[in-house]
Scaffold this active site. Structure first.
Site, short mmCIF file in Angstrom:
data_model
loop_
_atom_site.label_atom_id
_atom_site.label_comp_id
_atom_site.label_asym_id
_atom_site.label_seq_id
_atom_site.Cartn_x
_atom_site.Cartn_y
_atom_site.Cartn_z
N TYR A 141 -5.73 26.30 169.91
CA TYR A 141 -4.35 25.97 169.53
C TYR A 141 -4.27 24.50 169.12
CZ TYR A 141 0.48 24.53 170.25
OH TYR A 141 1.72 23.96 170.10
N LYS A 145 -3.73 22.74 165.24
CA LYS A 145 -2.65 21.80 164.92
C LYS A 145 -3.23 20.46 164.43
CE LYS A 145 1.21 24.02 165.99
NZ LYS A 145 2.44 24.04 165.21
N PHE A 169 5.54 17.37 173.61
CA PHE A 169 5.07 17.69 174.94
C PHE A 169 5.74 19.02 175.29
CE2 PHE A 169 2.16 14.29 176.16
CZ PHE A 169 2.15 13.64 174.93
N ILE A 205 1.32 30.49 189.89
CA ILE A 205 0.87 29.10 189.68
C ILE A 205 -0.58 29.18 189.22
CG2 ILE A 205 0.42 26.87 190.75
CD1 ILE A 205 2.60 27.52 192.81
N ARG A 276 -5.75 28.55 184.33
CA ARG A 276 -5.68 29.20 183.02
C ARG A 276 -6.61 28.44 182.07
NH1 ARG A 276 0.16 29.43 180.17
NH2 ARG A 276 -0.36 27.26 179.77
#
Ligand code: UDP
Length: 323
Positions: A141, A145, A169, A205, A276
Site C-alpha cells: 500500500y 502511494k 496520518f 487488538i 497485523r
C-alpha cells in the site's frame, strides 16, 4: 473552481466533496462505487459512475468535466489487504492513477491534489515525522502511494503540473452528514464503536508486544473535516509539494479503546490478537509545514473530540449508508 474528485463516494472523498461545495467550488465526482456509496455523494455534486478499467473511460470523464483541478482520492487503502494482494494495489493505485495523470495533463489541468499516506515512510527514524524523512515503505500500500508520488514529481518537472500530495496520518471522525462506512470494516475506531453499538461482542487488538508504552501500536488521528480543509487550501495557485497531515499526538490502540469507552459510556471488551503484518509500531506526524505554508489550522486537536463526531455519526447511521 471546477474540480474533478475521484473517489468522492468514499469516506475521505465524500467529506471533501461536501466541504468543496460549501466553499463554492463546483464538483464532478468520479467513483466506481467498489468501496464508496452513491448516498455518500453530496447531491450538489455531479456524479459519474467510473469504469477505470475500460479504455478511455477516465480520459473521457476528465475531458467532459474539463476541470481546473483534480483531487485524487480513489485508491485501495488497506495495509493488511495489500500484504495479501499486492497486485490489486499496484494496479489500482499506480496503473489507474497513471491513466488519470495522463488524462489530467492532456486537458491542461492546473492543479493535482493527491491523497498520499504516512505509510510511504515505513518505520520512521525519529518522531514526530517530518516530510524530509527517508521513505522506505514496509507494505505494498505504502509503496504504491510512493510510486504515485514519484510520478507526480516527474509530471511537475517535465509537464509543469502543479501538485500537492498530502501524506495522511489516520483519518477519523465524521461531518454531520458523511462518515465512515466500509463494507468490510478493518479500521480501529469504527470497529471499536461497533462493539458500543452492540453490533459485535468485542474488538480486537492487533499486537501487544510492540516497543511502545503499553505494547500496542501508536497512531496520529486527524479529523476528516480538517483533512478536507487542507485540500481546499491546496487549490490556491502556487501551492506545491508534499505535506504531512496529522495532529502531532500519538495514541495507542488501548488509548483509543479507552477513549471510545468514555464517549460511548460503556465497557468495550477487547481481545488480544497477533500483530497485523505490515504495521509499523509508531507513526506520529509533524505537520508544521502544512500549518506554515498552507495556513492550515486543524480544529479537532483532541482525540476525544474526533471520536465524538464518529460516535454521533455511527449512532445516527448504525448500518452506514443504505446501498
Ligand atoms: N487495529 C487493531 N484492531 C482493529 C483495527 C486496527 O488493533 O480492529 C490497529 C492496527 O493494527 C493499527 C491501528 O490499530 O496499529 C490503526 O489501524 P487502522 O486499520 O485503523 O489504520 P492504519 O494505521 O492501518 O491506516
Amino acid at each position: 473552481m471546477n474540480v474533478f474528485v475521484t473517489g468522492g463516494a468514499g469516506y475521505i472523498g465524500s467529506v471533501c466533496t461536501e466541504e468543496l461545495l460549501n466553499a463554492g467550488h463546483s464538483v464532478t465526482v468520479y467513483d466506481d462505487l467498489s468501496e464508496g456509496h452513491r448516498r455518500a455523494v453530496d447531491p450538489r455534486a455531479r456524479f459519474v459512475l467510473g469504469r477505470p478499467e475500460a479504455d478511455g473511460n477516465i480520459l473521457n470523464a476528465v475531458k467532459q468535466a474539463s476541470p481546473e483541478a483534480v483531487l485524487h482520492f480513489a485508491a485501495s487503502a488497506l495495509v493488511g489487504e495489500s500484504m495479501v494482494n499486492p497486485g490489486k494495489y499496484f494496479h489500482n493505485n499506480v496503473a489507474n492513477g497513471l491513466r488519470l495523470l495522463e488524462a489530467a495533463t492532456s486537458v491542461g489541468v492546473k492543479k493535482f491534489v493527491f491523497s498520499s499516506t504516512c505509510a510511504t515512510y515505513g518505520p520512521p527514524e525519529r518522531l514526530p515525522m517530518t516530510e524530509d524523512l527517508p521513505q522506505r515503505p514496509i507494505n505494498p500500500y505504502g509503496e504504491s502511494k510512493l510510486m504515485f508520488e514519484r510520478m507526480l514529481h516527474w509530471y511537475h518537472e517535465l509537464h509543469g503540473l502543479e501538485f500537492v500530495a498530502f501524506r495522511y496520518f489516520n483519518a477519523a471522525g465524521a461531518s454531520e452528514r458523511f462518515g465512515e462506512h466500509h463494507r468490510i470494516e478493518t479500521h480501529l475506531i469504527p470497529n471499536v464503536l461497533k462493539v458500543a453499538l452492540g453490533q459485535s461482542e468485542q474488538c480486537e487488538i492487533y499486537g501487544t508486544d510492540y516497543p511502545t508504552s503499553d505494547g500496542t501500536c501508536i497512531r496520529d488521528y486527524i479529523h476528516i473535516v480538517d483533512l478536507a480543509q487542507a485540500h481546499i487550501l491546496a487549490l490556491e495557485p502556487g501551492k506545491q509539494g508534499f505535506y504531512n497531515l496529522g495532529n502531532g499526538d500519538g495514541y495507542s490502540v488501548r488509548q483509543v479503546i479507552q477513549t471510545c469507552e468514555q464517549i460511548a459510556g460503556c465497557q468495550i471488551p477487547a481481545i488480544e490478537k497477533p500483530r497485523r503484518p505490515g504495521d509499523p509500531p509508531k507513526l506520529v506526524a509533524a505537520a508544521a509545514k502544512a500549518i506554515r505554508e498552507l495556513s492550515w489550522k486543524p480544529a479537532f486537536t483532541k482525540l476525544e473530540d474526533i471520536i465524538r463526531t464518529a460516535w454521533t455519526w455511527h449512532k445516527n447511521h448504525p448500518h452506514g449508508y443504505p446501498d
